[in-house]
Write a protein that holds these residues in place. Sequence first.
Motif, short mmCIF file in Angstrom:
data_model
loop_
_atom_site.label_atom_id
_atom_site.label_comp_id
_atom_site.label_asym_id
_atom_site.label_seq_id
_atom_site.Cartn_x
_atom_site.Cartn_y
_atom_site.Cartn_z
N ILE A 227 51.27 47.98 39.14
CA ILE A 227 50.49 47.84 37.50
C ILE A 227 50.10 45.87 38.02
O ILE A 227 49.69 45.74 37.32
N ARG A 228 51.28 45.57 37.91
CA ARG A 228 51.11 43.91 38.40
C ARG A 228 49.90 43.61 38.83
O ARG A 228 49.15 42.28 38.38
N SER A 229 49.71 44.32 39.86
CA SER A 229 48.78 42.92 40.96
C SER A 229 47.71 43.86 40.42
O SER A 229 46.67 42.68 40.62
N ARG A 230 47.34 44.90 39.55
CA ARG A 230 45.96 45.26 39.01
C ARG A 230 45.62 44.12 37.92
O ARG A 230 45.00 44.15 37.37
N ARG A 231 46.80 43.97 36.94
CA ARG A 231 46.79 42.86 36.33
C ARG A 231 45.95 41.51 36.58
O ARG A 231 45.01 40.90 36.11
N LEU A 232 47.05 41.21 37.60
CA LEU A 232 46.47 39.67 38.12
C LEU A 232 44.97 39.74 38.32
O LEU A 232 44.40 39.08 38.43
N GLU A 233 45.18 40.49 39.08
CA GLU A 233 43.19 41.00 40.03
C GLU A 233 42.46 41.00 38.90
O GLU A 233 41.30 40.48 39.15
N ASN A 234 42.26 41.60 37.59
CA ASN A 234 41.31 42.02 37.11
C ASN A 234 41.97 40.57 35.95
O ASN A 234 41.04 40.70 35.06
N ASP A 235 42.19 39.58 36.08
CA ASP A 235 42.69 38.81 35.02
C ASP A 235 42.42 38.82 33.40
O ASP A 235 42.00 38.37 32.98
#
Length: 340
Positions: A227-235
């Motif tokens: 979840i956190r990685s997707r938050r960061l990747e999607n800005d």
Amino acid sequence: MKTFKFTEETTLAEYLIYWLYTFRYVRIRETTQDDYRLTIYRHIIPKIGDIPLSKLSIEDIQAFFNDELTHGNLLTGGPLSVKTLNNIRGLLSSALQKAVMLGYIPMNYCNGVELPVLIRKEMYALTEEEGKKVRTNALLDEYIDYGVAYWLALVFGMRNGEICGLKWSDIDFNQKVIHIRRTVKRVSNTDPNIPGKTRMYTNYPKTDKSRRDLFFTDRVRDILIDIRSRRLENDYYGKRNADNSMRDQVLLNINGGYADIGTVERNFKRFLKKIGIDNEHYTMHSLRHTFVTRGIEKCVDVKALSEIVGHTSVEFTLDRYGHLLDDHKRMVMDTLLDDV
């Protein structure tokens, strides 16, 4: 605030304002201050605030509550809920009890007031199939914005305000534990430097029991990291123009501020309909209720379960969910007595 001096002409309104700011404010949180202030200024003062405290009677208080019961709703002009009536009585009783201690009145007039019996609202738990639907869909790209909140509520039994206040730094991925240390609520805005009638307010949870640690498994850790990685990747944070102080939040509103519990709740209703769950009784709290219900069905120790969800006591949990324990015991007995 000017010095208060009690006289025979001192009104209930004057005393309540004195009591609130002198005695009560020092021991309650800002969110509770907001509730007390609104109750006093919007409910009590307009109807009985002009009565001198020295002439106040049980009949005056009872007439006030009778009127609130039928016309106390500030939005509709209709009935006020029994729960709200009890909250108002609790406030007024506390204020009058202090007046007794100060020697202003001979007795607490709230002690003689009669209110309708409070009938607790029925709580609704999702079925196992519905719960699986929520867990599966909440973290899809289409829903993950607020879906994270629904997943956390269902998987950990967290409260809506706790989720909106959750930071990534509250999650220890090495020790596999979430530290519940704050909650978020919308309150009236009394700060002239902040625009708007209301504002988001964050504080420590109300009770010691609410400040708790939630442990998780390797599988859940992987999901949280994803979840956190997707938050960061999607800005996620950049698109909301979140400043540095807010980039640690798990959940944000569209303007980069604290997620509003009301907005999260309203989106939950729409989310359920989109994934094919049509039950008007379901709310965000239903997810927390589902967590407890599944725990009892799986024979989880009630004391441990009570501590996990942050209930004030095991007795509170038993009071709320005792009927589920009875249902489970009946099933056990049916099995034990099968051969009799």
